[in-house]
Every structure is written in C-alpha cells, then in structure tokens.
Write a protein that holds these residues in place. Structure first.
Motif, PDB file in Angstrom:
ATOM      1  N   ARG A   1       0.941  -1.271   0.096  1.00 59.00           N
ATOM      2  CA  ARG A   1      -0.094   0.129   0.163  1.00 59.00           C
ATOM      3  C   ARG A   1       0.814   1.367   0.067  1.00 59.00           C
ATOM      4  O   ARG A   1       2.008   1.465   0.356  1.00 59.00           O
TER       5      ARG A   1
ATOM      6  N   ALA B   1      -4.077   0.606  12.015  1.00 60.54           N
ATOM      7  CA  ALA B   1      -4.937   0.920  11.035  1.00 60.54           C
ATOM      8  C   ALA B   1      -4.176   2.170  10.191  1.00 60.54           C
ATOM      9  O   ALA B   1      -3.498   2.985  10.849  1.00 60.54           O
TER      10      ALA B   1
ATOM     11  N   GLY C   1      -4.878   5.629   7.019  1.00 58.83           N
ATOM     12  CA  GLY C   1      -5.934   6.498   6.387  1.00 58.83           C
ATOM     13  C   GLY C   1      -5.448   7.887   6.274  1.00 58.83           C
ATOM     14  O   GLY C   1      -4.650   8.474   6.529  1.00 58.83           O
TER      15      GLY C   1
ATOM     16  N   ASN D   1      -9.538   2.530   7.555  1.00 58.80           N
ATOM     17  CA  ASN D   1      -8.902   1.271   6.778  1.00 58.80           C
ATOM     18  C   ASN D   1      -8.031   0.535   7.878  1.00 58.80           C
ATOM     19  O   ASN D   1      -7.064   1.028   8.385  1.00 58.80           O
TER      20      ASN D   1
ATOM     21  N   ARG E   1      -8.735  -6.845  12.116  1.00 58.55           N
ATOM     22  CA  ARG E   1     -10.403  -6.766  11.894  1.00 58.55           C
ATOM     23  C   ARG E   1     -11.153  -7.827  12.641  1.00 58.55           C
ATOM     24  O   ARG E   1     -10.690  -8.673  12.715  1.00 58.55           O
TER      25      ARG E   1
ATOM     26  N   GLN F   1     -16.899   3.691   1.400  1.00 58.68           N
ATOM     27  CA  GLN F   1     -16.577   3.102   2.868  1.00 58.68           C
ATOM     28  C   GLN F   1     -17.581   2.075   3.387  1.00 58.68           C
ATOM     29  O   GLN F   1     -17.052   1.255   4.143  1.00 58.68           O
TER      30      GLN F   1
ATOM     31  N   ASN G   1     -18.052  -1.573  -3.703  1.00 56.07           N
ATOM     32  CA  ASN G   1     -17.428  -2.249  -2.513  1.00 56.07           C
ATOM     33  C   ASN G   1     -18.267  -3.265  -1.982  1.00 56.07           C
ATOM     34  O   ASN G   1     -18.749  -3.344  -1.103  1.00 56.07           O
TER      35      ASN G   1
END
Length: 505
Positions: free
Chosen positions: A231, A284, A286, A300, A306, A336, A341
């Motif tokens: 990422r 996390a 973002g 994120n 999670r 989101q 998604n």
C-alpha cells in the motif's frame, strides 16, 4: 497450547500464522503470552531465512520479497534504508519506453542511445547499468523532475516498471515493525460496548515530544507498515516531518497524525494522514481531508486486526481529529460502506457507522435509515436487503456534532470557479496572477515569500478574491495562513476556522 510445538507445512500456513501472531502481539492477555509470541517471531525469522521460498513473496515476512511498484518518492526513500534492497523486476510491454523518458534526462552526448530502438533492458545495458545499479540510475534520472512533481509521477507511472524489494533484515517485516510505547496494555477482553459520545468529548493528551531519532523511527514504521502490505498513501510518502504528532491514548492505542510537504499539499484543504498503533503495532491507516471545521474521513484497518475493537478504534481516531482540528462535521464517502465495494455491502458497514452517530446527508435517505433502524431493533433477525444498503450509498454520511460557520469546500470552490468565469472570462492564469498581485499589495507585512509559502499564496489569493475579503480584519488571518500552511497544518486550520467565524459566507 505450546506455540513452539506448531510446525508449518506450507507457505500459506506460516502466512496465516503471522496474521494470528500480529493480533496476539497487539492484544496480549498477559506478559507470558507476549513473551511467547515474541519467541515465535524469532522462530519464524529463522525459518524464513533458511526457507527462501517464492511462495512467501508479498507476505511481509522477514527475508522475503515484495514485487510491486510504488511512487518514485517512496522508492527513493526505500533505497536509503539499510534493511531492504531494491531491484528492477520487469517493465510492462504497454508502458512508455525508457527511450522516450531518458531522452528528456540524459546528457546530450548520451541521447543517441535512445534513438537506436532498444528495448528497456537493452538500453540499460547500453548505458552500462548493471542490475544492482539500475534502480539508483532510474531514481537519479527522475529526480530531475523534482520541481514538477506531477510530471514526475505521471512519467514514472507511464513507465509501468515493477520492482523487487528484498528484506535484508528482520526489521523490514510486519512482525518487527513497531514503534516504542511507554507500556504494554494487557487485555482481559475486547471492548465492544462503550460510551462513544463520552469518548469523543475527552480532551487529547499533549502530543509526545519527539526528538530526531524518535521522529525518524515513527516515520519509518508508518512507511514500512504500508509498503509491507503493498500500500501507499500520499501523506505517508510526502510527509512533512515537522507536522508529525504522536498521541498515546487509552488501551494501548497511539495515533500519529501527519501532513504533507508544501509542493504536495491540496489547495486550501489539509490532507492529514494517520496511522493508529496498538501496543506499538500499526493497526489502521488512512486520512482526513480537512477544511476548517469540516472534514472527510476514511477508515482502513489492516486485515489481521479486523473484528477486534474496530468501533473503539474509529472513535479514538475521530476524537483525535476532532480535538486536533476543531471539527464539528465529519463526512464519510459511500465507498467506505458499499459503493463499488461488495464487502462493504455484505458486512452491512453502513450500520457500523450509523451505530456511532453517522447519518445520511440526504434528508430522504436519512428518513429511510431511521425507519430501517427501527425494524432492526424491533424485529429479531431482521437484516437490511442489499438493495436498501446500496440506496444508502447514494449519499455521504455525516457525524454532525455542532453548528459550524465553515461552508462546504465545494461551495467555496464553486465561488472561485465563478470568479474565474465571470471576471476573467475563464483565463485561469490571469485570475491567479491578478488575485495574487492584489493580495500582496494589501498585505504590507508580506515583504517576501519563500518557495514553500508561494503555493499557499496562490490558493489564499483566489480565496480572498472570490469571497471579497478586503476588510482589514481578514488581512492578518490571510497573512498567517500563507506563512503556516506549508509547515503547520494545525495552526493553518485554526486560522481558517477563525476566518470563516469572522463573518457569514
């Protein structure tokens, strides 16, 4: 169970085990469990060093490879790190030829090499670039576009090169990538029920005083956490180190906020990235797009974490942004919770946000959500249909905590666009030049402008012209905004809030 008795027959098993360990390391029950997990890190590291299997690629395990492409700025930073090595892997056939790109950068005496019709590999050979030198060579050539960063990004992306990033030390791995924390928080249970409103109202502690070494460590962990999971975010890559703030909060949570270098910042808004850590491990990431008391927010959570304390994590992030930037309105965009998604629809993510106070901005959808939520509460086993959840993605959702004098960002942009159309007949450069000259004439204290301040001057000039901020009471605010936007997004946003409070727009 004795963890050390477990064995891994396949790469998939060791990768899955890594995910379990990461959760246990960040949520340990006690010191015994923590030490057992740390011993397992050593065992995995030894196994990976001797195994060296291509099946472990892109896993973030120690001594394994990542095959990817990042921006030239992130690649250049990674190239300075001693615990990983970068090599050229391949170039996609449809990418822009190095002949076309290097024609713009090579010394004139070498440009003939780019006219011989060589493919990328042969051209690098012709330029006497050994495999171990190729990444450094390419980065050096692209560095010539530093004064035009968007051009650099475009050409790098068009090249469509893929690179191998090899972990040379355990420190370049997900299991070892963590920041130092004052103490480990041990968990007797996961926190699922809590008073979200009370948490959001809690003031923040003072940020940690970071010396140069601590700041470098936090920056490194932030960037590694993304690179090791393939990422990249603009705030992490283009981070302005002086904007980094680290807060140690409750239950082992730490939050880092950071802005971007002046030549990468957004116009008028502040794009502030975050990384949230649990007992030092990145959990996390973002960012938030901040404009006065309004912000758009994205959450994120890395896969390994999670299903843990996701609601608490989000509320701690919101608390941090709300208090650091005086926010009263926070919006979340439909992706989101389901737009394009499918996972967001399948998980009913809309109701996750709804539980913590977010409501559709669209009044009709807000009414529909109220009725739907009553059904969920009153009818055992009731679940919203996919069709209904998709309808909710037709609107942003908003956490509305108080009234605000800050107008929506798109409303301000609309006024600037209207000024350009009506007063300058669509001539953007003329509008910018004229607005800038007019503001500089009024800002008598602004005797000189640094290169970094110049970006803010352009934006603030157009804002001033579009909103006719000619009164003396605005000038000191505009002057400070120009001086602070490049290096202090917290102060800049305070000034923006004050500007809109000074009058009704």
């Amino acid at each position: 169970m004795n963890l050390s008795s477990l064995s891994w027959k396949t790469s998939a098993e060791i990768i899955s085990y890594q995910e379990i360990l990461l959760f246990m390391l960040s949520h340990p029950d006690d010191r015994r469990i923590l030490n057992a997990c740390r011993n397992e890190i050593k065992r995995i590291t030894t196994a990976c060093k001797t195994k060296n299997s291509a099946d472990d690629n892109d896993s973030g395990l120690p001594y394994t490879n990542l095959q990817t492409r990042f921006s030239p700025d992130l690649m250049a930073w990674l190239a300075t790190q001693t615990d990983c090595r970068l090599d050229v892997d391949s170039f996609e056939e449809e990418g822009t030829s190095l002949n076309e790109i290097l024609r713009l950068t090579l010394p004139a005496v070498e440009r003939d090499e780019t006219t011989a019709g060589l493919d990328n590999s042969s051209l690098l050979d012709a330029l006497s670039m050994k495999p171990s030198q190729q990444v450094a060579f390419l980065l050096d050539q692209f560095q010539q576009f530093d004064t035009h960063p968007l051009t650099k990004d475009f050409l790098w992306e068009s090249m469509k090169g893929f690179f191998t990033i090899r972990s040379l030390k355990p420190s370049f791995s997900r299991l070892e990538n963590r920041i130092a924390v004052p103490a480990i928080y041990f968990h007797t249970s996961l926190l699922k029920r809590f008073d979200a409103e009370a948490l959001l109202q809690m003031p923040l502690p003072s940020p940690v005083r970071l010396d140069d070494n601590m700041m470098a460590q936090v920056c490194r962990v932030i960037r590694y956490s993304l690179a090791l999971t393939l990422r990249e975010t603009d705030p992490s890559t283009f981070m302005e180190p002086s904007s980094l703030r680290l807060y140690h909060l409750e239950r082992g949570i730490s939050v880092a906020l950071y802005g971007m270098k002046a030549n990468r910042q957004l116009s008028l808004q502040s794009y502030i990235g975050y990384t949230l850590f649990k007992n030092g491990y990145p959990l996390a990431y973002g960012g938030s797009w901040i404009f006065g008391q309004r912000a758009n927010f994205g959450l994120n959570i890395f896969e390994a974490f999670r299903g843990g304390e996701s609601g608490y994590v989000m509320c701690q992030l919101l608390r941090t942004y709300i208090h650091a930037f005086q926010l009263t309105h926070v919006e979340v965009e439909p992706y989101q919770y389901g737009l394009d998604n499918p996972d967001g629809i399948a998980s009913g993510a809309f109701w996750f946000y709804y539980k913590y106070g977010f409501r559709p901005v669209d009044e009709h959808l807000n009414t529909l959500a109220t009725k739907e939520f009553r059904k969920i509460q009153s009818q055992a086993g009731y679940r919203s249909s996919e069709k209904t959840l998709l309808r909710f993605t037709e609107s942003n959702i908003e956490l509305h905590r108080d009234t605000t004098s800050t107008p929506p960002f798109d409303q301000v942009v609309g006024k600037i666009s209207r000024l350009i159309r009506t007063s300058f007949k669509g001539q953007r450069q003329l509008a910018l030049q004229t607005s800038r000259e007019q503001l500089q004439q009024r800002l008598t204290k602004l005797k000189s402008v640094t290169a970094m301040q110049s970006y803010a001057l352009d934006d603030v000039s157009l804002l001033s012209a579009a909103l006719t901020l000619n009164d003396e009471r605005y000038l000191s605010l505009l002057h400070e905004m120009i001086k602070t936007k490049a290096t202090n997004p917290y102060r800049y946003n305070q000034l923006l809030v004050a500007l809109f409070r000074a009058d009704s727009f």
